[in-house]
Design a protein around this motif. Sequence first.
Motif, mmCIF file in Angstrom:
data_model
loop_
_atom_site.group_PDB
_atom_site.id
_atom_site.type_symbol
_atom_site.label_atom_id
_atom_site.label_comp_id
_atom_site.label_asym_id
_atom_site.label_seq_id
_atom_site.Cartn_x
_atom_site.Cartn_y
_atom_site.Cartn_z
ATOM 1 N N TYR A 134 -11.700 -12.099 15.082
ATOM 2 C CA TYR A 134 -12.627 -11.091 14.600
ATOM 3 C C TYR A 134 -12.850 -11.278 13.107
ATOM 4 O O TYR A 134 -12.063 -11.904 12.406
ATOM 5 C CB TYR A 134 -12.145 -9.668 14.898
ATOM 6 N N ASN A 135 -13.905 -10.725 12.637
ATOM 7 C CA ASN A 135 -14.308 -10.910 11.245
ATOM 8 C C ASN A 135 -13.608 -9.898 10.369
ATOM 9 O O ASN A 135 -13.745 -8.703 10.570
ATOM 10 C CB ASN A 135 -15.826 -10.724 11.139
ATOM 11 N N VAL A 136 -12.855 -10.371 9.390
ATOM 12 C CA VAL A 136 -12.171 -9.475 8.475
ATOM 13 C C VAL A 136 -12.644 -9.704 7.042
ATOM 14 O O VAL A 136 -11.921 -9.413 6.091
ATOM 15 C CB VAL A 136 -10.635 -9.691 8.558
ATOM 16 N N SER A 153 -9.438 -3.087 -1.303
ATOM 17 C CA SER A 153 -8.418 -4.108 -1.416
ATOM 18 C C SER A 153 -7.155 -3.547 -2.035
ATOM 19 O O SER A 153 -7.181 -2.626 -2.838
ATOM 20 C CB SER A 153 -8.929 -5.278 -2.266
ATOM 21 N N TRP A 154 -5.991 -4.133 -1.638
ATOM 22 C CA TRP A 154 -4.709 -3.664 -2.177
ATOM 23 C C TRP A 154 -4.654 -3.788 -3.678
ATOM 24 O O TRP A 154 -3.932 -3.055 -4.353
ATOM 25 C CB TRP A 154 -3.571 -4.456 -1.526
ATOM 26 N N SER A 155 -5.396 -4.697 -4.247
ATOM 27 C CA SER A 155 -5.340 -4.902 -5.689
ATOM 28 C C SER A 155 -5.925 -3.731 -6.464
ATOM 29 O O SER A 155 -5.686 -3.592 -7.659
ATOM 30 C CB SER A 155 -6.084 -6.195 -6.058
ATOM 31 N N THR A 156 -6.694 -2.863 -5.782
ATOM 32 C CA THR A 156 -7.287 -1.716 -6.466
ATOM 33 C C THR A 156 -6.398 -0.490 -6.396
ATOM 34 O O THR A 156 -6.735 0.550 -6.962
ATOM 35 C CB THR A 156 -8.650 -1.373 -5.847
ATOM 36 N N ILE A 157 -5.283 -0.593 -5.665
ATOM 37 C CA ILE A 157 -4.408 0.571 -5.497
ATOM 38 C C ILE A 157 -3.378 0.575 -6.624
ATOM 39 O O ILE A 157 -2.449 -0.215 -6.630
ATOM 40 C CB ILE A 157 -3.719 0.522 -4.123
ATOM 41 N N LYS A 158 -3.544 1.467 -7.574
ATOM 42 C CA LYS A 158 -2.698 1.448 -8.756
ATOM 43 C C LYS A 158 -2.115 2.821 -9.070
ATOM 44 O O LYS A 158 -1.748 3.101 -10.198
ATOM 45 C CB LYS A 158 -3.499 0.943 -9.966
ATOM 46 N N ASP A 159 -2.051 3.701 -8.071
ATOM 47 C CA ASP A 159 -1.580 5.053 -8.341
ATOM 48 C C ASP A 159 -0.151 5.284 -7.878
ATOM 49 O O ASP A 159 0.292 6.425 -7.772
ATOM 50 C CB ASP A 159 -2.508 6.078 -7.692
ATOM 51 N N ASP A 290 -7.904 -10.766 4.310
ATOM 52 C CA ASP A 290 -7.063 -10.004 3.400
ATOM 53 C C ASP A 290 -5.611 -10.117 3.856
ATOM 54 O O ASP A 290 -5.270 -9.670 4.952
ATOM 55 C CB ASP A 290 -7.508 -8.530 3.397
ATOM 56 N N PRO A 291 -4.729 -10.713 3.074
ATOM 57 C CA PRO A 291 -3.350 -10.918 3.519
ATOM 58 C C PRO A 291 -2.476 -9.676 3.376
ATOM 59 O O PRO A 291 -1.300 -9.729 3.690
ATOM 60 C CB PRO A 291 -2.858 -12.036 2.592
ATOM 61 N N HIS A 292 -3.024 -8.562 2.894
ATOM 62 C CA HIS A 292 -2.231 -7.350 2.700
ATOM 63 C C HIS A 292 -2.863 -6.175 3.434
ATOM 64 O O HIS A 292 -3.080 -5.104 2.861
ATOM 65 C CB HIS A 292 -2.086 -7.032 1.208
ATOM 66 N N SER A 293 -3.152 -6.364 4.699
ATOM 67 C CA SER A 293 -3.741 -5.285 5.488
ATOM 68 C C SER A 293 -3.235 -5.347 6.918
ATOM 69 O O SER A 293 -2.842 -6.403 7.422
ATOM 70 C CB SER A 293 -5.275 -5.372 5.471
ATOM 71 N N ILE A 294 -3.235 -4.186 7.564
ATOM 72 C CA ILE A 294 -2.831 -4.048 8.964
ATOM 73 C C ILE A 294 -3.906 -3.230 9.659
ATOM 74 O O ILE A 294 -4.441 -2.280 9.082
ATOM 75 C CB ILE A 294 -1.469 -3.327 9.090
#
Length: 326
Positions: A134-136, A153-159, A290-294
């Motif tokens: 599937y397309n991710v 993206s995980w890179s935007t999560i900074k809280d 994206d290697p940081h997603s489920i």
Amino acid sequence: LKLAANALFKKLKDEELELLVQVVESRGTWESGCVLAPRGDPRGVKQGLPPQVLLCRLFRWPDLHQSHELKHLCYCAGGQGSCGDLAVLCCNPHHFSRLAVPETPPPPYLKASCGSSWPDEPQHPSTQLLDFSYNVMSWCRQLCSPLPDTSLSWSTIKDGCWCKLAYWEYRTRVGRLYAVHEASVNIFCELPWGSGFCLAQLPAAYRSCAVRRARGKIGRGLLLSQEPGGVWVYNRSEHPIFVSSPTLSPPAACRLTVLKVLPGYSAKVFDYEWAGDREGWQLPREGPCDPHSIRISFAKGWGPYYSRQFITSCPCWLEILLNQPR
């Protein structure tokens, strides 16, 4: 198991017996305390079953045989002596899950071709490890969501949270992102008790009959926990869930893997160490992943053995966007 169970019950305190009755009658719908039993086999235990195996076999899984088939849930304080007393062990049957291990029998995707066509050899759809594609790519997040904060993206999560949850109905994201700061979180639908991410609180202007039917199967949902080395999912509902992540696939796999997690089972669905090897990972004809997603679909699977080829064709699904571990 009657003699073995009676021998064990005689070793439990009255308050622990009362708690055990409440847990069994409620079928683990609420997080209960530990039922502590002396380590070692009680007298008369058939085939030397440990206390936790005995009670799990008696009240949950009659086909259970060994303790290595079980995993303590993250909120169990009596697991492996973590309660501070090495002489006792928790035997609360609802403090355990059965393991859904991705490494069990040789999966069919090892025989699949990396070419543009599906494998010619027919494969049985009942396997736990489903071969799918599937397309991710990022367009799925940018085009499918009507909300302005489409860059997830995980890179935007900074809280400070370790992950954020996005709930989807087909190709539409419903509600805002849910930030998870605690080590574990329950995701459920219309549960009269409990705390966590309640899907019933998310507004939606319209829901199709298929979405309403799928939501009715979520029930107690799942428990998502961050544990040493990775992320675990425990299926608390009465229907299977389907999970995919880059670290569920072997390094040389041509396509991602979907793991079917049955009710009462748990699985390690993300491995932080393996994720480091997936940076810049691309799937053939699919683009970057994206290697940081489920991704988790409730009750409905997808892939070559289903009419749903992509997860965006599933009526109710969850996206877990992981922050990079510190």
